[in-house]
Design an enzyme around this catalytic site. Structure first.
Site, PDB file in Angstrom:
ATOM      1  N   CYS A  83       6.896  37.505  62.368  1.00 19.62           N
ATOM      2  CA  CYS A  83       5.829  38.737  62.594  1.00 19.62           C
ATOM      3  C   CYS A  83       6.136  40.069  61.690  1.00 19.62           C
ATOM      4  CB  CYS A  83       5.913  39.053  64.191  1.00 19.62           C
ATOM      5  SG  CYS A  83       4.779  40.205  64.421  1.00 19.62           S
TER       6      CYS A  83
ATOM      7  N   ASN B 160       8.782  24.842  62.670  1.00 20.35           N
ATOM      8  CA  ASN B 160       9.390  25.610  62.059  1.00 20.35           C
ATOM      9  C   ASN B 160      10.632  26.257  62.716  1.00 20.35           C
ATOM     10  OD1 ASN B 160       6.767  26.492  62.768  1.00 20.35           O
ATOM     11  ND2 ASN B 160       7.562  28.486  62.867  1.00 20.35           N
TER      12      ASN B 160
HETATM   13  N1  PLP Z   1       3.749  26.982  58.315  1.00 19.26           N
HETATM   14  C1  PLP Z   1       4.881  26.946  58.821  1.00 19.26           C
HETATM   15  C2  PLP Z   1       5.388  25.800  59.619  1.00 19.26           C
HETATM   16  C3  PLP Z   1       5.915  28.141  58.329  1.00 19.26           C
HETATM   17  O1  PLP Z   1       7.467  27.729  58.615  1.00 19.26           O
HETATM   18  C4  PLP Z   1       5.310  29.181  57.758  1.00 19.26           C
HETATM   19  C5  PLP Z   1       6.297  30.341  57.335  1.00 19.26           C
HETATM   20  O2  PLP Z   1       7.425  30.416  58.070  1.00 19.26           O
HETATM   21  C6  PLP Z   1       4.023  29.192  57.377  1.00 19.26           C
HETATM   22  C7  PLP Z   1       3.131  28.100  57.661  1.00 19.26           C
HETATM   23  C8  PLP Z   1       3.597  30.470  56.322  1.00 19.26           C
HETATM   24  O3  PLP Z   1       3.792  30.268  55.404  1.00 19.26           O
HETATM   25  P1  PLP Z   1       3.711  31.473  54.052  1.00 19.26           P
HETATM   26  O4  PLP Z   1       4.928  32.248  54.246  1.00 19.26           O
HETATM   27  O5  PLP Z   1       3.759  30.616  52.894  1.00 19.26           O
HETATM   28  O6  PLP Z   1       2.400  31.929  54.468  1.00 19.26           O
END
Ligand code: PLP
Length: 365
Positions: free
Chosen positions: A312, A142
């Site tokens: 965060c 991400n």
């Molecule tokens: N995993 C990744 C790679 C993400 O980028 C995010 C959110 O930014 C999440 C999990 C969490 O997702 P959610 O906002 O649906 O809880």
């Protein structure tokens, strides 16, 4: 320019063939109700599940699609299901997995300078542990957009008897995706990262392994109780269909924009994971002598909404564990992530680059 946080909803286009579904907004939809509205809601929910399974290439004979409230919940659900076994997670996971590193049963596996899983470390750590159970590794990071070779990773893990989960939240909708082809056992996908509504996500799960965290009325085959978000599921399926059908157009547009951005900034910008296979829309820019928070405030006042990639809830900026584990040291505080969307323009890129160069000059005299 912060599309990896939440992507715009392209509502008119999303709904164009589905006007009938707008009526859902006015109905009392509880798929557990026995009456006709309940049965109608059940049909909508199950159709959404089938559509999502088809679009992501999931075999529903061997795997469940469990609706959850968020990918955070989906990630928590799978990791918690293995809390009595050894679990391996990469050092570049999203915090919804990385925070588990404090637990005794969790072993972290190193990543390289591009945030990609270190396969040697993976093999060594799996070999020296018993009982083996689960590896969780993010498909597309991400923060930097780096894409792991999940097929190769899965092959190694499986040879050693370890099941594989992947957080596929950032990959789906941005690169071609087939759950079956990756040959993994579990995956998390979130609706609001692909233009659907927030508050709905899924965990794809090999049957027979998930231990519920939320118990109660027995919804989702007792794997996740609580009345399902029918509208969310229906819109998630539409958004996924739209993203899948428009993937080529999307990828070409954002990649061209990102190429111009990185070319214009030239060698002044340190771009994390630049030499790895990356999501087409993501560029993690590291600026010496200016921390992420300061940069974000400056850019925001000029109309550029950015993040450092590790959201965060407090709104405070933490040091990026991803950049730190890639070896960026002090510079791990200095990254800002540009994550482009289909609506961004070349003019925006040019004016962002001008601003970036101005900020760079101010902090690097
Ligand atoms: N995993 C990744 C790679 C993400 O980028 C995010 C959110 O930014 C999440 C999990 C969490 O997702 P959610 O906002 O649906 O809880």
């Amino acid at each position: 320019m912060d599309h990896n946080s939440t992507t715009y909803r392209i509502k008119n286009e999303l709904w164009s063939d589905n006007d009938k579904d707008r009526e859902l907004y006015n109905l009392p939809l509880n798929p557990s109700s026995i009456h006709s509205y309940g049965r109608f809601a059940r049909e909508k929910l199950e159709n959404a599940r089938i559509k999502i399974a088809k679009l992501l290439d999931v075999d529903t004979g061997s795997h469940e699609i469990i609706f959850t409230s968020s990918a955070t919940e989906a990630n928590n659900l799978v990791i918690n299901s293995f809390n009595d076994k050894d679990v391996f997670i990469s050092e570049s996971e999203h915090l919804s997995i990385y925070e588990y590193k404090k637990n005794q049963n969790i072993t972290t596996v190193k990543v390289d300078e591009n945030a990609l899983l270190n396969l040697e470390d993976l093999e060594t750590k799996i070999k020296s542990s018993k009982p083996k159970s689960l590896l969780s590794v993010i498909l597309a990071n991400n923060e930097t957009g780096a894409i792991n070779d999940l097929k190769a990773i899965s092959k190694i893990a499986k040879q050693m008897g370890v099941l594989v989960h992947s957080d596929c939240v950032q990959a789906v909708g941005k690169i071609k995706y087939s759950f079956a082809e990756l040959d993994i056992d579990f995956a998390s996908v979130s609706s609001h990262k692909i233009g659907g509504p927030s508050g709905t996500s899924i965990l794809i799960a090999k049957k027979g392994f998930i231990k519920p965290m939320i118990i109660g009325g027995g919804q989702e085959k007792s794997l996740r109780s609580g009345t399902e978000n029918v509208l969310g599921a229906v819109e998630f399926a539409h958004a996924l269909e739209f993203a899948t059908n428009n993937l080529g157009k999307y990828a070409e547009k954002v990649l061209n924009l990102r190429n111009s951005l990185e070319k214009k900034l030239g060698s002044k910008a340190i771009i994390a994971s630049q030499n790895a296979s990356r999501l087409p829309n993501t560029s993690m820019l590291i600026m010496p002598n200016a921390n992420s928070q300061t940069q974000m405030i400056i850019f925001d006042t000029s109309g550029f909404m950015l993040s450092n990639g590790s959201a965060c809830s407090s709104g405070k900026i933490k040091e990026s564990h991803v950049l730190k584990n890639m070896g960026y040291g002090e510079l791990s505080n200095n990254g800002i992530r540009v994550s482009l969307g289909i609506n961004n323009t070349e003019e925006e890129i040019l004016s962002f680059c001008d601003k970036w160069e101005e900020v760079f000059s101010n902090f690097n005299k």
